[in-house]
Scaffold this motif. Structure first.
Motif, short mmCIF file in Angstrom:
data_model
loop_
_atom_site.label_atom_id
_atom_site.label_comp_id
_atom_site.label_asym_id
_atom_site.label_seq_id
_atom_site.Cartn_x
_atom_site.Cartn_y
_atom_site.Cartn_z
N ILE A 74 0.85 -1.19 0.00
CA ILE A 74 0.00 0.00 0.00
C ILE A 74 0.88 1.24 0.00
O ILE A 74 1.73 1.41 0.87
N PHE A 89 -0.60 4.45 -0.19
CA PHE A 89 -1.39 5.26 0.71
C PHE A 89 -2.85 4.82 0.57
O PHE A 89 -3.22 4.14 -0.39
N LEU A 90 -3.67 5.20 1.55
CA LEU A 90 -5.08 4.85 1.56
C LEU A 90 -5.95 6.10 1.45
O LEU A 90 -5.51 7.21 1.78
N GLN A 91 -7.16 5.90 0.98
CA GLN A 91 -8.13 6.99 0.92
C GLN A 91 -8.31 7.60 2.30
O GLN A 91 -8.39 6.89 3.31
N ASP A 139 -6.12 9.17 3.99
CA ASP A 139 -4.85 9.36 4.68
C ASP A 139 -4.35 10.79 4.47
O ASP A 139 -4.59 11.40 3.44
N THR A 171 -11.03 3.51 -4.74
CA THR A 171 -11.81 4.11 -3.66
C THR A 171 -12.70 3.04 -3.05
O THR A 171 -12.87 1.96 -3.63
N GLU A 205 -14.71 -2.23 -3.20
CA GLU A 205 -13.61 -1.47 -3.80
C GLU A 205 -13.93 -1.12 -5.24
O GLU A 205 -14.38 -1.98 -5.99
N HIS A 241 -5.59 12.37 0.87
CA HIS A 241 -5.72 11.58 -0.34
C HIS A 241 -7.19 11.22 -0.58
O HIS A 241 -7.87 10.74 0.32
N GLY A 264 -7.01 5.55 -2.73
CA GLY A 264 -5.89 4.75 -2.27
C GLY A 264 -5.06 4.27 -3.44
O GLY A 264 -5.48 4.33 -4.59
N ALA A 302 -2.21 0.99 -4.48
CA ALA A 302 -1.57 -0.26 -4.07
C ALA A 302 -0.87 -0.89 -5.27
O ALA A 302 -1.37 -0.82 -6.40
#
Length: 248
Positions: A49, A51-53, A55, A72, A79, A102, A105, A107
């Motif tokens: 990952i 970053f995530l939504q 974050d 998202t 997802e 953010h 996300g 990945a």
């Protein structure tokens, strides 16, 4: 959650990669050197990952190789894949214009090499340097054009044409026929990227096969006539093949 495998510094390749990007190319050498000094080259394993939504934005990334899924989450926890990006794409940079959060996300869907850079440094550069601010606006404009083209595809093309369009973007029109290519990532991800369920993707792919001379075996696609495929696909599009890719 898979973790970043390696982070390391090597300024020579970092400098070359940053200088190839419109965002950094027009910067004063002293400012660009600040980014080079702060940058880190990374290798990420499949599933890592970035970053995530929702974050807070600490870093933004330049993808050098491999594929990264942007996604998202819906209200019911599903997802939604909004994009798949690879070499040459900047991701996470626009978060500095969205209260530092953010909106999606990111990945790795396979091993990825990337450069990560501090978001705070970019925010300061945009504030202090008008050339950087203009370059950022240009990047956002290219991304907006790309999104508009995606919306057009979803609106005007049927499912088979959208798959054909996806395949055409992988093609080099200068390569002699027949052209053989390998799908860049799993079919389920391609379906999600094109806004389809897996079963819809399978039916549309079969229809594309019957209405053109396209041949597909596993992840290998053979195209014997690009004009035929582009004629089938581009009849419902305002662009003609080959259409220039618009990187964000």
């Amino acid at each position: 959650m898979a973790q970043i495998a390696t982070a390391y510094r090597d300024e020579a390749p970092i400098a070359a990669h940053l200088e190839s990007q419109p965002l950094f190319r027009g910067m004063a050498p002293e400012l660009r050197a600040t980014f080079i000094q702060a940058a880190q080259m990374q290798t990420l394993s499949k599933g890592s990952i970035l970053f995530l939504q929702d974050d807070e934005s600490e870093w933004f990334y330049l993808i050098l190789s491999g594929w990264v899924k942007l996604f998202t989450e819906t209200m019911d926890g599903d997802e939604a894949v909004i994009d798949m990006v690879s070499n040459g794409h900047l991701i996470g940079d626009s978060a500095i214009l969205e209260d530092g959060i953010h909106s999606f996300g990111a990945a790795a869907v396979e091993p990825v090499t990337a450069i990560r850079l501090p978001s705070s440094l970019l925010k300061q550069a945009i504030t202090d340097d008008h050339k950087t601010a203009l370059a950022m606006l240009g990047s956002l404009s290219r991304h907006r054009k790309r999104q508009s083209r995606e919306i057009e595809s979803l609106t005007l093309q049927n499912a088979s044409q959208r798959i054909g369009c996806f395949l055409l973007r992988l093609c080099n029109p200068d390569v002699p026929m027949p052209l053989t290519l390998t799908l860049p990532y799993d079919k389920s991800l391609i379906a999600a990227r094109l806004g389809m369920k897996s079963e819809t993707f399978s039916r549309a792919l079969n229809k594309l096969r019957t209405e053109t001379t396209l041949a597909i075996k596993g992840s290998v696609v053979t195209i014997s006539d690009l004009d035929e495929l582009s004629g089938y696909v581009c009849s419902a599009c305002s662009n003609e093949f080959p259409c220039r890719d618009l990187h964000s």
